[in-house]
Motif scaffolding. Structure first.
Motif, PDB file in Angstrom:
ATOM      1  N   ALA A 186       0.833  -1.208   0.000  1.00  0.00           N
ATOM      2  CA  ALA A 186       0.000   0.000   0.000  1.00  0.00           C
ATOM      3  C   ALA A 186       0.866   1.256   0.000  1.00  0.00           C
ATOM      4  O   ALA A 186       0.631   2.205  -0.757  1.00  0.00           O
ATOM      5  N   ASN A 187       1.896   1.269   0.856  1.00  0.00           N
ATOM      6  CA  ASN A 187       2.813   2.418   0.898  1.00  0.00           C
ATOM      7  C   ASN A 187       3.506   2.630  -0.439  1.00  0.00           C
ATOM      8  O   ASN A 187       3.704   3.768  -0.877  1.00  0.00           O
ATOM      9  N   CYS A 198       2.365   1.846  -3.407  1.00  0.00           N
ATOM     10  CA  CYS A 198       1.420   2.413  -4.376  1.00  0.00           C
ATOM     11  C   CYS A 198       1.209   3.906  -4.121  1.00  0.00           C
ATOM     12  O   CYS A 198       1.177   4.698  -5.067  1.00  0.00           O
ATOM     13  N   THR A 199       1.073   4.286  -2.863  1.00  0.00           N
ATOM     14  CA  THR A 199       0.896   5.709  -2.546  1.00  0.00           C
ATOM     15  C   THR A 199       2.097   6.510  -3.047  1.00  0.00           C
ATOM     16  O   THR A 199       1.941   7.574  -3.666  1.00  0.00           O
ATOM     17  N   CYS A 231       2.150   7.031  -6.791  1.00  0.00           N
ATOM     18  CA  CYS A 231       1.231   8.116  -7.176  1.00  0.00           C
ATOM     19  C   CYS A 231       1.863   9.476  -6.897  1.00  0.00           C
ATOM     20  O   CYS A 231       1.762  10.393  -7.720  1.00  0.00           O
ATOM     21  N   GLU A 232       2.498   9.612  -5.736  1.00  0.00           N
ATOM     22  CA  GLU A 232       3.144  10.881  -5.396  1.00  0.00           C
ATOM     23  C   GLU A 232       4.249  11.206  -6.409  1.00  0.00           C
ATOM     24  O   GLU A 232       4.376  12.349  -6.861  1.00  0.00           O
ATOM     25  N   GLN A 276       4.513  10.097  -9.520  1.00  0.00           N
ATOM     26  CA  GLN A 276       3.910  10.412 -10.829  1.00  0.00           C
ATOM     27  C   GLN A 276       3.366  11.844 -10.815  1.00  0.00           C
ATOM     28  O   GLN A 276       3.471  12.567 -11.811  1.00  0.00           O
ATOM     29  N   SER A 277       2.784  12.244  -9.683  1.00  0.00           N
ATOM     30  CA  SER A 277       2.263  13.610  -9.567  1.00  0.00           C
ATOM     31  C   SER A 277       3.391  14.637  -9.704  1.00  0.00           C
ATOM     32  O   SER A 277       3.262  15.638 -10.414  1.00  0.00           O
ATOM     33  N   LEU A 278       4.505  14.377  -9.037  1.00  0.00           N
ATOM     34  CA  LEU A 278       5.664  15.274  -9.157  1.00  0.00           C
ATOM     35  C   LEU A 278       6.153  15.308 -10.604  1.00  0.00           C
ATOM     36  O   LEU A 278       6.459  16.379 -11.145  1.00  0.00           O
ATOM     37  N   GLN A 328       3.940  17.463 -12.586  1.00  0.00           N
ATOM     38  CA  GLN A 328       4.114  18.874 -12.210  1.00  0.00           C
ATOM     39  C   GLN A 328       5.436  19.439 -12.736  1.00  0.00           C
ATOM     40  O   GLN A 328       5.508  20.609 -13.106  1.00  0.00           O
ATOM     41  N   GLU A 338      14.259  12.684  -5.844  1.00  0.00           N
ATOM     42  CA  GLU A 338      13.108  12.354  -4.981  1.00  0.00           C
ATOM     43  C   GLU A 338      11.962  11.804  -5.844  1.00  0.00           C
ATOM     44  O   GLU A 338      11.318  10.813  -5.493  1.00  0.00           O
ATOM     45  N   PRO A 372       3.016  15.752  -2.499  1.00  0.00           N
ATOM     46  CA  PRO A 372       2.739  16.922  -3.359  1.00  0.00           C
ATOM     47  C   PRO A 372       1.312  17.438  -3.135  1.00  0.00           C
ATOM     48  O   PRO A 372       0.354  16.708  -3.323  1.00  0.00           O
ATOM     49  N   LEU A 429      -1.768  17.033  -5.488  1.00  0.00           N
ATOM     50  CA  LEU A 429      -2.316  15.676  -5.534  1.00  0.00           C
ATOM     51  C   LEU A 429      -3.256  15.433  -4.357  1.00  0.00           C
ATOM     52  O   LEU A 429      -4.359  14.898  -4.521  1.00  0.00           O
ATOM     53  N   TYR A 430      -2.822  15.847  -3.162  1.00  0.00           N
ATOM     54  CA  TYR A 430      -3.648  15.581  -1.986  1.00  0.00           C
ATOM     55  C   TYR A 430      -4.862  16.502  -1.936  1.00  0.00           C
ATOM     56  O   TYR A 430      -5.928  16.103  -1.467  1.00  0.00           O
ATOM     57  N   LEU A 462      -5.045  10.200 -11.003  1.00  0.00           N
ATOM     58  CA  LEU A 462      -4.027  10.025  -9.968  1.00  0.00           C
ATOM     59  C   LEU A 462      -4.603  10.219  -8.565  1.00  0.00           C
ATOM     60  O   LEU A 462      -4.192   9.547  -7.612  1.00  0.00           O
ATOM     61  N   THR A 513      -4.489   7.438  -5.669  1.00  0.00           N
ATOM     62  CA  THR A 513      -3.920   7.723  -4.351  1.00  0.00           C
ATOM     63  C   THR A 513      -4.898   7.299  -3.253  1.00  0.00           C
ATOM     64  O   THR A 513      -4.507   6.666  -2.256  1.00  0.00           O
ATOM     65  N   SER A 557      -4.904   3.343  -2.552  1.00  0.00           N
ATOM     66  CA  SER A 557      -3.930   2.759  -1.622  1.00  0.00           C
ATOM     67  C   SER A 557      -4.069   3.342  -0.229  1.00  0.00           C
ATOM     68  O   SER A 557      -3.830   2.662   0.775  1.00  0.00           O
ATOM     69  N   PHE A 614      -6.312   1.344   1.978  1.00  0.00           N
ATOM     70  CA  PHE A 614      -5.644   0.194   2.600  1.00  0.00           C
ATOM     71  C   PHE A 614      -4.772   0.651   3.768  1.00  0.00           C
ATOM     72  O   PHE A 614      -4.753   0.028   4.824  1.00  0.00           O
ATOM     73  N   GLU A 615      -4.051   1.748   3.573  1.00  0.00           N
ATOM     74  CA  GLU A 615      -3.201   2.253   4.662  1.00  0.00           C
ATOM     75  C   GLU A 615      -4.039   2.627   5.881  1.00  0.00           C
ATOM     76  O   GLU A 615      -3.649   2.382   7.026  1.00  0.00           O
TER      77      GLU A 615
END
Lengths: 350, 350
Positions: free
Chosen positions: A164-165, A167-168, A171-172, A174-176, A179, A193, B35, B38-39, B133, B137, B140, B143-144
């Motif tokens: 799960a971590n 996958c999160t 996503c982060e 891919q978002s960066l 951007q 990063e 990021p 995204l959130y 995205l 996010t 996952s 699940f977390e």
């Protein structure tokens, strides 16, 4: 095995054998069932092939950890480090490959890429709706497949937590990445990063998950996770190099597509710092409109700035660092293979 | 409490109190972190409100199961049925709401819907890339967040299994829903299967998960799962009725949009069987182009065929069946509330 060619041969042979086992297991773990169109779309990219590097890392790590000769134990019934029940480590390998496939399907929609592995992207072969849903299906299937490994519940919970971590973070990352396409300036640290999150965490999970599932201690889990982060970053940086230097036919997509799509890579980050006007290297932002001559000229300018060599060196440095972390493992043939695999990731021709 | 109005009041009051707790917990479980874009996109729909019906079902089921007076125990530290450690049952409730939010974000992209809960859909407020995205996010993160409930590992593994299976079935149901749009004829059984997978399994998970996490026996888990399947199907069928009968302003989107978009509902399935030419009820397939008069005339024809009444009756029948499954629970105030909640789902005005 001191030459790159000998290393490549050893890795290709090792990966080939495991790839066959992975290929055979994919339809077992992801049978085409009702609704058929959904499962066919979910399997489309997985069935199109791929080197299966991440599942191979996972399987070889399992062998190195438990100190068994490569390919002598059944991956479906793999003895853990203690006397608990055997683990279906092949299911864990498939789970990681399924996550990889889900992210590629969604990334191709986001990047509007037409080709992947030489075949149409899922949203081109089917449609965007089906591709979103195929990715979503693979997402939960990866968790279901991991739940099939038969690990003890405490190890299973930890493995699912890693998944799960991971996958999160993907996503982060891919978002960066998306951007960064809009930004003029990205630092080396920001790029690293992004690459760590987008790409390296799945290598890290591939190396750490067998340790979790087979009952290794925390120090070993952490070291293997670090190995994966290092080689995964090296892999991605080398991938960025290959995008510029390998013919389109071999890549299975347009050479230089990262440049055309204004992707930030370690190469462009370095080139900007050297004063290269990266945004004017290629006029178009349409991969179908770019010419090979334009890419050739852009690559020549990046080479003159030392940016391609800088990226190559960074990739090698990371892999060297990653190999150093394998000291937690017993010395055996599989551990040597993990070192060779790491080097292959930054030496491979495509 | 024998009148629908009295039931509605009781449910709205019960849901209101739990909704506040859910609303407060969402930013705790899903803080805006880097990021940020995204959130923020991931939180956009969750922050736009919603009745929080599924988390309410989950929380009230936990109270009914453990035979405690409603709202007297801390949801963050909830005593299980045996002497094991307290469970963060609020985290489980948020996990379910997060899954719901992820599916809505991706569904709105697939259906190209502009509005949701009276605000722009995430892919309109942001863009399609960000919306894909953001959904991934949340996937996952669900699940977390479930992993944060602190349940014993064997219960946790089972809860995560329920969550993964639920997500897979939602994808399967959504796939059937999309495929049905292209088909002339869908049977009642096919429609009910689709609704079970697309909508009801998340209600089933909401009712079964507290039983799993708090250590109930298998019979109880299965009965509560069945309760959720029944009321979830009733909920969706009633939702299809509301789409035709409630003003657009109250719905937060165009009334009759299911008809315009050629969605199969129990109403259209029944009407076709009665010989109604459903495809010619509305000329356009663009929700922005349809007129209220067209919808009025379509609804009149569906009413004349008895199709709306048929769907209403089916929804009530399912809820009645679902209520019958609650016999596994001790008789208490929370159990009565679960019965009232079930009735509310098929009586609510929007």
């Amino acid at each position: 095995m001191t030459t790159p060619e000998a290393r490549e041969q050893a890795v290709l042979e090792a990966v080939r054998k495991r790839r066959e086992l992975v290929n055979d297991a994919i339809p077992e773990e992801l049978p085409i069932r009702r609704p058929e169109r959904l499962y066919e779309a979910s399997r489309y990219l997985l069935d199109a092939g791929g080197k299966r590097l991440r599942p191979s890392v996972l399987l070889v790590t399992a062998e190195a950890l438990t100190d068994v000769d490569p390919l002598t134990e059944s991956y479906r019934s793999f003895e853990p480090l203690d006397d608990s029940s055997p683990i279906d480590i092949l299911a864990a390998a498939i789970s990681v490959e399924v996550i990889q496939s889900f992210t590629l399907i969604h990334d191709d929609i986001m990047d509007d890429d037409d080709l992947r592995r030489g075949v149409p992207a899922v949203h081109r072969e089917y449609d965007v709706e089906t591709a979103i849903l195929a990715g979503d299906t693979l997402y939960s299937k990866a968790f279901e497949i991991m739940l099939d490994t038969g690990a003890e519940t405490d190890r299973m919970v930890r493995a699912l937590d890693v998944l799960a971590n991971t996958c999160t973070q993907i996503c982060e990352g891919q978002s960066l990445d998306v951007q960064f396409e809009e930004r003029d300036r990205v630092t080396t640290d920001e790029y690293l990063e992004m690459v760590e999150q987008k790409t390296a965490v799945l290598y890290a999970a591939s190396a750490a998950l067998p340790a979790v599932l087979l009952g290794a201690d925390d120090e070993t889990v952490d070291a293997l996770y670090g190995y994966g982060l290092d080689i995964g970053r090296g892999f991605q940086i080398h991938d960025d190099v290959l995008d510029l230097t390998v013919p389109s036919e071999t890549l299975g997509k347009q050479r230089g597509s990262d440049l055309v799509e204004n992707k930030q890579t370690l190469i462009t980050v370095h080139a900007r710092e050297q004063g290269v006007s990266v945004d004017s290297l290629v006029d178009t932002d349409d991969v179908d409109a770019v010419t090979e001559a334009e890419i050739d000229s852009a690559v020549a300018e990046l080479e003159a700035a030392g940016s391609i060599e800088y990226a190559r060196a960074k990739a090698h440095e990371l892999v060297s660092q990653g190999k150093g972390r394998l000291d937690v493992l017993p010395e055996n043939e599989a551990r040597t293979l993990l070192e060779t695999l790491a080097e292959y990731l930054v030496e491979r021709g495509y």
